[in-house]
Design an enzyme around this catalytic site. Sequence first.
Site, short mmCIF file in Angstrom:
data_model
loop_
_atom_site.label_atom_id
_atom_site.label_comp_id
_atom_site.label_asym_id
_atom_site.label_seq_id
_atom_site.Cartn_x
_atom_site.Cartn_y
_atom_site.Cartn_z
N HIS A 1 53.50 -57.82 2.95
CA HIS A 1 53.21 -57.27 4.28
C HIS A 1 51.84 -56.61 4.18
CE1 HIS A 1 54.65 -56.26 8.26
NE2 HIS A 1 54.33 -54.98 8.09
N LYS B 1 53.02 -57.47 16.91
CA LYS B 1 51.91 -56.57 16.58
C LYS B 1 51.19 -57.17 15.38
CE LYS B 1 51.98 -51.98 14.48
NZ LYS B 1 52.37 -50.58 14.66
N LYS C 1 48.50 -56.86 12.35
CA LYS C 1 47.82 -55.84 11.55
C LYS C 1 46.45 -56.37 11.18
CE LYS C 1 49.95 -52.59 10.32
NZ LYS C 1 50.30 -51.31 11.00
N ASP D 1 47.11 -53.55 15.61
CA ASP D 1 47.02 -52.23 14.98
C ASP D 1 45.90 -52.29 13.94
OD1 ASP D 1 47.35 -49.75 13.88
OD2 ASP D 1 49.44 -50.02 13.27
N GLU E 1 46.16 -50.35 18.91
CA GLU E 1 46.66 -49.15 18.21
C GLU E 1 45.61 -48.65 17.22
OE1 GLU E 1 50.61 -49.77 16.77
OE2 GLU E 1 50.53 -48.11 15.34
N ASP F 1 48.29 -43.51 16.86
CA ASP F 1 49.33 -43.51 15.83
C ASP F 1 48.95 -42.47 14.76
OD1 ASP F 1 51.32 -43.96 14.02
OD2 ASP F 1 50.69 -45.96 13.44
N LYS G 1 56.88 -41.25 15.98
CA LYS G 1 57.47 -41.50 14.66
C LYS G 1 58.18 -40.23 14.20
CE LYS G 1 54.26 -45.12 13.27
NZ LYS G 1 53.31 -45.65 12.28
N GLU H 1 59.15 -50.64 17.55
CA GLU H 1 58.93 -51.55 16.42
C GLU H 1 59.91 -51.20 15.30
OE1 GLU H 1 54.81 -50.85 15.33
OE2 GLU H 1 55.29 -48.89 14.49
#
Length: 373
Positions: free
Chosen positions: A22, A167, A169, A198, A224, A249, A273, A327
């Site tokens: 990831h 989303k 990255k 993001d 983001e 974020d 979060k 998410e």
Amino acid sequence: MTHAVIERIETLIVDLPTIRPHKLAMHTMQSQTLVIIRVRCSDGVEGIGESTTIGGLAYGYESPESIKQNIDTHLAPALIGLDAGNINAAMLKLDKIAKGNTFAKSGLETALLDAHGKRLGLPVSELLGGRVRDSLEVAWTLASGDTARDIAEAEQMLELRRHRIFKLKIGANPVDTDLAHVIAIKKALGNRASVRVDVNQYWNVSQAVRACRVLGDNGIDLIEQPISRNNRAGQVHLNQISTAPLMADESIECVEDALNLVIDGAASVFALKIAKNGGPRAVLRTAQIAEAAGIALYGGTMLEGSVGTLASAHAFITLNELTWGTELFGPLLLTEEIVTEPPVYRDFHLHVPRTPGLGLTLDEARLAHFVRR
Ligand code: MUC
Ligand code: MG
């Protein structure tokens, strides 16, 4: 009712593999590390919580190891002997003895809520005032690092009816490489999906001014954290000129940050979060600031496992509006589970249990197998 007291607190570091690498701008995850917290009370009830971050110290100011150490040495001893059902008093004590440490506090607050819910026979969402929905739409993050593989993964998710919000990255590659990657994915998916990005703070303002315009013009729905959390003037400027909405974020590391973002006009969407606010109750304070200011909400994740994911979900289902969905897909990124009945994902949504507490039971054998020794 006689009061149960907090008797014992145990912290466990658990390493679980991910289904694929990831890739985030600052770190590539091959596995995820959870800190699982067990709070045992004098009435025999046990609450479970989770304090999880991404990439050691690459994302936030607390690492799994520091979270464990700080709970074991400072936070847990302060809680022993306190009324297990008075979560306000317990969290007030933690705020008095420890600055920051919101990840550690979030896991402890979760465990206290789980225990009290089990004690009273109520789901955590009911302790938080009651749910206004039973499920939450869940986005998926495309972060394999390869455009064709990301498109194939998105197609599979659409086919399975698991996700229709993606989303991406970005930020690690040259800006034009990243923009081409995003535009190719949006073109392939068209209006069958919402595509968002993001940047994890990786652009500077000179890059972001143009990139945000290109993204907005190419149908990207949300951007983001394009630039550093420390560049407030830049965030305010981008928020005024970007054609796609900007979401904060990393800019929100505590409830007070949320208030200052509102005062400055630095974002039109907040990622909520629990880890960055200090727990499921604390994150609702940030949500209330946003609601009062007309800022839209999104249910964010630190890629927690099932415990942290459902702790977030119980808080998010109490919110009036969650314009941008969530998410909360953390458990789906892992190949292994440490609970007996994993959270249920169906029809693009995470379905939140109505059983007492979080609605989860630890699988002792699996936990023992994956715990770091
Ligand atoms: C972040 O920055 O939002 C959430 C989903 C994901 O893939 O990474 C995270 C962290
Ligand atoms: Mg983010």
